[in-house]
Design a protein around this motif. Structure first.
Motif, PDB file in Angstrom:
ATOM      1  N   HIS A  83      10.518 -22.902  -1.481  1.00 35.16           N
ATOM      2  CA  HIS A  83      11.035 -21.534  -1.563  1.00 35.16           C
ATOM      3  C   HIS A  83      10.014 -20.560  -0.966  1.00 35.16           C
ATOM      4  N   VAL A  84      10.513 -19.375  -0.562  1.00 37.09           N
ATOM      5  CA  VAL A  84       9.636 -18.373   0.042  1.00 37.09           C
ATOM      6  C   VAL A  84       9.846 -17.015  -0.630  1.00 37.09           C
ATOM      7  N   ALA A  85       8.744 -16.329  -0.913  1.00 38.04           N
ATOM      8  CA  ALA A  85       8.824 -14.914  -1.303  1.00 38.04           C
ATOM      9  C   ALA A  85       8.431 -14.112  -0.066  1.00 38.04           C
ATOM     10  N   PRO A  86       9.400 -13.452   0.587  1.00 40.78           N
ATOM     11  CA  PRO A  86       9.136 -12.840   1.890  1.00 40.78           C
ATOM     12  C   PRO A  86       8.300 -11.567   1.796  1.00 40.78           C
ATOM     13  N   SER A  87       7.664 -11.267   2.922  1.00 38.62           N
ATOM     14  CA  SER A  87       6.871 -10.059   3.050  1.00 38.62           C
ATOM     15  C   SER A  87       7.688  -8.990   3.779  1.00 38.62           C
ATOM     16  N   HIS A  88       7.087  -7.796   3.872  1.00 36.98           N
ATOM     17  CA  HIS A  88       7.701  -6.720   4.644  1.00 36.98           C
ATOM     18  C   HIS A  88       6.569  -5.874   5.227  1.00 36.98           C
ATOM     19  N   ILE A  89       6.784  -5.323   6.395  1.00 40.35           N
ATOM     20  CA  ILE A  89       5.750  -4.519   7.066  1.00 40.35           C
ATOM     21  C   ILE A  89       5.232  -3.387   6.163  1.00 40.35           C
ATOM     22  N   ARG A  90       6.086  -2.891   5.266  1.00 43.79           N
ATOM     23  CA  ARG A  90       5.641  -1.789   4.395  1.00 43.79           C
ATOM     24  C   ARG A  90       4.554  -2.200   3.416  1.00 43.79           C
ATOM     25  N   LEU A  91       4.383  -3.521   3.277  1.00 46.48           N
ATOM     26  CA  LEU A  91       3.296  -4.005   2.427  1.00 46.48           C
ATOM     27  C   LEU A  91       1.936  -3.528   2.940  1.00 46.48           C
ATOM     28  N   SER A  92       1.888  -3.137   4.215  1.00 46.63           N
ATOM     29  CA  SER A  92       0.614  -2.651   4.771  1.00 46.63           C
ATOM     30  C   SER A  92       0.192  -1.342   4.108  1.00 46.63           C
ATOM     31  N   GLY A  93       1.111  -0.687   3.395  1.00 42.09           N
ATOM     32  CA  GLY A  93       0.773   0.584   2.749  1.00 42.09           C
ATOM     33  C   GLY A  93       0.354   0.462   1.304  1.00 42.09           C
ATOM     34  N   VAL A  94       0.241  -0.759   0.762  1.00 44.04           N
ATOM     35  CA  VAL A  94      -0.014  -0.845  -0.693  1.00 44.04           C
ATOM     36  C   VAL A  94      -1.323  -0.190  -1.108  1.00 44.04           C
ATOM     37  N   GLN A 100      -3.254   5.851  -6.635  1.00 38.61           N
ATOM     38  CA  GLN A 100      -3.235   6.651  -7.860  1.00 38.61           C
ATOM     39  C   GLN A 100      -2.668   5.893  -9.071  1.00 38.61           C
ATOM     40  N   ALA A 101      -2.422   4.596  -8.890  1.00 38.03           N
ATOM     41  CA  ALA A 101      -1.762   3.857  -9.982  1.00 38.03           C
ATOM     42  C   ALA A 101      -2.667   3.789 -11.219  1.00 38.03           C
TER      43      ALA A 101
END
Ligand SMILES: Nc1ncnc2c1ncn2[C@@H]1O[C@H](COP(=O)(O)OP(=O)(O)OP(=O)(O)O)[C@@H](O)[C@H]1O
Ligand SMILES: [Mg+2]
Length: 253
Positions: A83-94, A100-101
């Protein structure tokens, strides 16, 4: 067992190793989850066809930034037990989005994994070429690290910083149990540079170096563009033989 494949240096075969280790373990009959923690989405693109576009809320981005459930984003691949948990380009903003978390933002992936880890024998995490928050989350969540090092160029530079980061994660109690499972020589060939670098690495890391080295083998790259892993694409290639031997070493360690 949760295994991170990490090195902040780019292009050292992290993704190739994550894909083929995960595939090799699944072929041994283990249930395997491959987590793509890299915003470049390379591992995702190998297993998830481009027609099947992944939206941010169906990717690890949602898990990291909005506390989405990990099981809600996991996809089956065309291969059994994998199985795969996919990534997304927006992950570059974490790094910015979580600046501020208030919660323990280094442990978000670990928390998310707690709800699925019982379903898998092995969870393999492919990491981005950085030591940012996503990689720290992987280190906090992982039991073991595999560090691929290219013997083709400047292999040793950057390894000290990587080791310091691992020590920081252990000493600050973010994850006191984190250990390096092994350092993997990649892109090895018979040139003097490769032989010298491999020798330097063996002198420096001793038993931590896997006996298996991964040779330069273009078939490994072809497998990716065919949306496949090496055992499916070319089971008798030098790349497949090397990764099979790595899988056996990982099972022993
Ligand atoms: N043993 C090998 N022989 C030939 N080509 C390889 C080998 N291993 C990986 N490659 C190719 O080299 C390139 C870099 O490999 P890969 O993407 O696995 O590295 P990476 O460390 O994940 O890179 P990044 O840091 O960008 O995530 C890819 O095009 C891959 O197909
Ligand atoms: Mg990669």
């Amino acid at each position: 067992m949760i295994i991170s494949i990490a090195n902040q240096k780019g292009g050292v075969a992290k993704t190739t190793t994550a894909i083929n280790l995960a595939a090799g373990l699944s072929l041994e009959g283990y249930k395997v989850l491959l987590i793509d923690a890299d915003p470049q989405t390379n591992a995702t693109q190998v297993f998830i066809h481009p027609d099947n576009e992944i939206s941010p809320d169906k990717s690890l981005y949602q898990v990291m930034v909005s506390f989405g459930s990990l099981s809600g984003v996991i996809l089956k691949t065309q291969f059994p037990n994998l199985h795969v948990a996919p990534s997304h380009i927006r992950l570059s903003g974490v790094d910015l989005e979580l600046a501020q978390a208030f919660d323990n933002r280094s442990a978000r992936l670990k928390k998310a994994l707690d709800s699925v880890r019982d379903r898998y024998d092995y969870i393999v995490i492919d990491n981005p070429p950085s030591l940012g928050l996503m990689t720290i989350n992987s280190f906090v969540a992982s039991d073991r690290l595999i560090i691929p090092v290219s013997t083709a160029f400047f292999a040793l530079s950057g390894l000290v910083q990587l080791q310091e980061t691992i020590s920081m994660v252990k000493q600050t109690q973010l994850n006191p149990n984190l250990e390096i499972m092994g350092v993997l020589c990649t892109f090895s060939d018979r040139t003097n540079v490769s032989t010298d670098v491999e020798k330097q690495l063996r002198d420096y890391f001793g038993n931590l170096i896997f006996d298996t080295s991964i040779p330069k083998n273009v078939t490994l790259e072809e497998a990716h563009s065919n949306h496949s892993h090496i055992f499916d694409y070319s089971p008798n290639s030098a790349g497949a033989i090397a990764y099979k031997s790595l899988v056996q070493e990982v099972l022993k360690r």
